[in-house]
Design a protein around this motif. Structure first.
Motif, mmCIF file in Angstrom:
data_model
loop_
_atom_site.group_PDB
_atom_site.id
_atom_site.type_symbol
_atom_site.label_atom_id
_atom_site.label_comp_id
_atom_site.label_asym_id
_atom_site.label_seq_id
_atom_site.Cartn_x
_atom_site.Cartn_y
_atom_site.Cartn_z
ATOM 1 N N LEU A 36 4.305 16.844 -18.950
ATOM 2 C CA LEU A 36 3.978 16.794 -17.527
ATOM 3 C C LEU A 36 4.631 15.588 -16.872
ATOM 4 N N TRP A 37 4.663 14.475 -17.605
ATOM 5 C CA TRP A 37 5.277 13.256 -17.082
ATOM 6 C C TRP A 37 6.723 13.497 -16.669
ATOM 7 N N LYS A 38 7.470 14.292 -17.435
ATOM 8 C CA LYS A 38 8.893 14.496 -17.193
ATOM 9 C C LYS A 38 9.168 15.407 -16.005
ATOM 10 N N HIS A 39 8.108 16.046 -15.491
ATOM 11 C CA HIS A 39 8.332 16.924 -14.344
ATOM 12 C C HIS A 39 8.784 16.109 -13.136
ATOM 13 N N GLU A 40 9.764 16.622 -12.411
ATOM 14 C CA GLU A 40 10.395 15.889 -11.306
ATOM 15 C C GLU A 40 9.388 15.450 -10.254
ATOM 16 N N VAL A 41 8.435 16.333 -9.939
ATOM 17 C CA VAL A 41 7.474 16.005 -8.886
ATOM 18 C C VAL A 41 6.593 14.834 -9.291
ATOM 19 N N VAL A 42 6.164 14.803 -10.555
ATOM 20 C CA VAL A 42 5.337 13.702 -11.030
ATOM 21 C C VAL A 42 6.116 12.393 -10.992
ATOM 22 N N GLN A 43 7.379 12.456 -11.417
ATOM 23 C CA GLN A 43 8.225 11.263 -11.402
ATOM 24 C C GLN A 43 8.365 10.712 -9.979
ATOM 25 N N LYS A 44 8.656 11.588 -9.041
ATOM 26 C CA LYS A 44 8.864 11.144 -7.656
ATOM 27 C C LYS A 44 7.569 10.649 -7.028
ATOM 28 N N TYR A 45 6.467 11.277 -7.415
ATOM 29 C CA TYR A 45 5.184 10.833 -6.875
ATOM 30 C C TYR A 45 4.864 9.418 -7.346
ATOM 31 N N LEU A 46 5.047 9.169 -8.640
ATOM 32 C CA LEU A 46 4.781 7.830 -9.167
ATOM 33 C C LEU A 46 5.770 6.808 -8.613
ATOM 34 N N GLU A 47 7.020 7.227 -8.392
ATOM 35 C CA GLU A 47 8.001 6.342 -7.754
ATOM 36 C C GLU A 47 7.531 5.964 -6.355
ATOM 37 N N SER A 48 6.970 6.946 -5.631
ATOM 38 C CA SER A 48 6.508 6.661 -4.269
ATOM 39 C C SER A 48 5.327 5.698 -4.276
ATOM 40 N N LEU A 49 4.426 5.844 -5.265
ATOM 41 C CA LEU A 49 3.291 4.923 -5.368
ATOM 42 C C LEU A 49 3.759 3.519 -5.728
ATOM 43 N N SER A 50 4.749 3.434 -6.625
ATOM 44 C CA SER A 50 5.295 2.125 -7.007
ATOM 45 C C SER A 50 5.961 1.455 -5.813
ATOM 46 N N LYS A 51 6.687 2.241 -5.025
ATOM 47 C CA LYS A 51 7.337 1.695 -3.830
ATOM 48 C C LYS A 51 6.289 1.241 -2.813
ATOM 49 N N GLU A 52 5.220 2.041 -2.676
ATOM 50 C CA GLU A 52 4.159 1.670 -1.743
ATOM 51 C C GLU A 52 3.510 0.348 -2.166
ATOM 52 N N TYR A 53 3.317 0.177 -3.470
ATOM 53 C CA TYR A 53 2.719 -1.068 -3.977
ATOM 54 C C TYR A 53 3.589 -2.262 -3.603
ATOM 55 N N GLN A 54 4.903 -2.131 -3.756
ATOM 56 C CA GLN A 54 5.814 -3.221 -3.412
ATOM 57 C C GLN A 54 5.756 -3.529 -1.919
ATOM 58 N N GLN A 55 5.726 -2.464 -1.113
ATOM 59 C CA GLN A 55 5.679 -2.648 0.334
ATOM 60 C C GLN A 55 4.376 -3.309 0.781
ATOM 61 N N VAL A 56 3.251 -2.830 0.204
ATOM 62 C CA VAL A 56 1.953 -3.400 0.578
ATOM 63 C C VAL A 56 1.865 -4.862 0.144
ATOM 64 N N SER A 57 2.363 -5.167 -1.055
ATOM 65 C CA SER A 57 2.358 -6.556 -1.538
ATOM 66 C C SER A 57 3.171 -7.447 -0.606
ATOM 67 N N HIS A 58 4.291 -6.929 -0.118
ATOM 68 C CA HIS A 58 5.127 -7.692 0.807
ATOM 69 C C HIS A 58 4.415 -7.893 2.141
ATOM 70 N N GLN A 59 3.749 -6.847 2.629
ATOM 71 C CA GLN A 59 3.056 -6.949 3.916
ATOM 72 C C GLN A 59 1.907 -7.956 3.864
ATOM 73 N N LEU A 60 1.304 -8.104 2.679
ATOM 74 C CA LEU A 60 0.181 -9.042 2.560
ATOM 75 C C LEU A 60 0.595 -10.485 2.808
ATOM 76 N N SER A 61 1.878 -10.775 2.662
ATOM 77 C CA SER A 61 2.354 -12.143 2.884
ATOM 78 C C SER A 61 2.581 -12.449 4.360
ATOM 79 N N ALA A 62 2.458 -11.422 5.225
ATOM 80 C CA ALA A 62 2.667 -11.635 6.666
ATOM 81 C C ALA A 62 1.505 -12.440 7.253
ATOM 82 N N HIS A 63 1.831 -13.362 8.129
ATOM 83 C CA HIS A 63 0.802 -14.226 8.723
ATOM 84 C C HIS A 63 0.181 -13.611 9.968
#
Length: 414
Positions: A36-63
């Motif tokens: 199931l992990w190798k399915h394209e949709v699962v891969q892209k979904y987890l990539e999107s969550l990882s990207k969201e985590y990076q974006q949210v972490s960056h936004q938290l540094s905004a004053h």
């Protein structure tokens, strides 16, 4: 956050359109975490969550964030952090495996045989790690079930069969198996009712089991268990005739705080003499208690304690748990109607597993899983734990599949 101009990830299906129904996919493929992990949709979904985590972490540094925005982002960041970490760890392990595989293709001479063996051992270790990370990711993706951490009331009842007492004997073996499993998992196993059969078997028994994640591990044990064996005595044993019998298991989650009001006028309380082994008080005092809830017909018994009052208190607690279970069943049915494995509380009459003694095989019909060595499974230790964990893994994959299908349905409806 989107209305305030903050980054919001595109819906999963905007970036990864489904070209294949997950239901048809996992019917064609053996259920496996990495498959199931190798399915394209699962891969892209987890990539999107990882990207969201990076974006949210960056936004938290905004004053320029106000308190509400800070709290919202911190909460989302906390939810995404374990998923992003496990995803990154899996990707790194995947890269290591690819490097090892590339190296192994070049190690074919006799001089490099020892190095090749070491590489293969390392790959096996990484495969185990990746399987563990897959399960961890899927567990993180799907919301925790409400009652997974609850203790349970586990009941066993012998079925009926023609020509002998194999059902009662099998019921005793199963109850002993769950008691041994509780000991193996370091849970507390308190017997609240035990009604033995005349020839060494068991008609009915119930126990309260508490510990870490008890309901999570036992919820799929509920249902009808079938036994196929040659009786040890009688005509059938001499003729080597196989008899088939059944017993049923009921697993009721019991939240720590069960607030169910029971009107004393709705109860009929009977006392009688205990039947099982329990010391000199057995058959000399009416310490056993049976309580019938007249509006529903529910009946519970307790005969394990010397004190009638203690037995009454335990029986009342069990009755409240059973009445509360009616609410639980409705919630589980609504929340998990799509799960194939929800038999522990919603389909007690369905045959879930067969124990074939003549072939030394246990078959779980829900996941088409065969296990050998019945004695090892009935010992209630590692072999049973392996079977239960296989069920849990299957259920997790089902849950992730359903989760992604729901996203597909929402996207299609939008």
């Amino acid at each position: 956050l989107h209305s305030h101009g903050f980054w919001r990830p595109k819906p999963l299906l905007d970036t990864a359109r489904f070209t294949l129904s997950f239901n048809s996919w996992h019917r064609k493929n053996h259920q496996d975490s990495q498959a199931l992990w190798k399915h394209e949709v699962v891969q892209k979904y987890l990539e999107s969550l990882s990207k969201e985590y990076q974006q949210v972490s960056h936004q938290l540094s905004a004053h320029s964030l106000n308190d509400f925005e800070q709290r919202t982002l911190r909460r989302r960041c906390a939810n995404l952090s374990p998923i992003a970490a496990a995803f990154q760890e899996f990707k790194e392990a995947e890269r290591e495996v690819q490097e090892l595989e590339a190296m192994c293709t070049e190690l074919d001479s006799r001089d490099e045989k020892q190095l090749l063996e070491l590489a293969l051992e390392e790959k096996e270790s990484l495969d185990k790690k990746m399987n563990m990370l897959c399960r961890k990711l899927f567990q993180l993706l799907v919301p925790k079930e409400k009652y997974d951490r609850s203790p349970v009331i586990l009941e066993v009842t012998a079925g009926r069969t023609t020509g002998g007492d194999i059902c009662q004997q099998f019921t005793k073996e199963m109850f002993d198996m769950y008691q041994s499993y509780a000991d193996y998992k370091r849970w507390t196993f308190d017997i609240v009712n035990y009604t033995p059969a005349e020839i060494g078997g068991l008609h009915h028994a119930a126990a309260h089991i508490s510990g870490e994640n008890v309901y999570r591990h036992l919820k799929y044990e509920g249902g009808t268990h079938r036994v196929q064996r040659i009786p040890e005595t009688g005509m059938s044993s001499r003729m080597q005739r196989i008899h088939t019998g059944t017993m049923s298991v009921i697993v009721l989650p019991q939240p720590e705080e069960v607030d169910v009001k029971v009107d004393p006028k709705d109860l009929r309380i009977d006392t009688f003499r205990a039947k099982g082994a329990g010391g000199q008080h057995v058959n000399k005092t009416d310490s056993a208690v049976r309580i019938v809830h007249l509006p529903t017909g529910l009946a519970v018994e307790c005969q394990q304690e010397r004190s009638q009052q203690l037995n009454k208190e335990i029986a009342l607690r069990t009755l409240r748990a059973k009445l509360y279970q009616q609410v639980v069943e409705k919630q589980l049915s609504q929340e998990q109607s799509a799960r194939k494995l929800q038999l522990g509380t919603r389909a007690q009459s369905e045959r879930i597993r067969t124990y074939n003694f003549t072939q030394d095989r246990v078959t779980d019909h829900r996941i088409s899983y065969d296990a050998r060595n019945i004695k090892e499974i009935l010992s209630g230790k590692e072999a049973l734990d392996k079977l239960i964990n296989r069920l849990l893994e299957f259920a997790e994959i089902e849950a992730v599949t359903q989760y992604l299908e729901n996203l597909q349905a929402l996207e299609g409806g939008g």
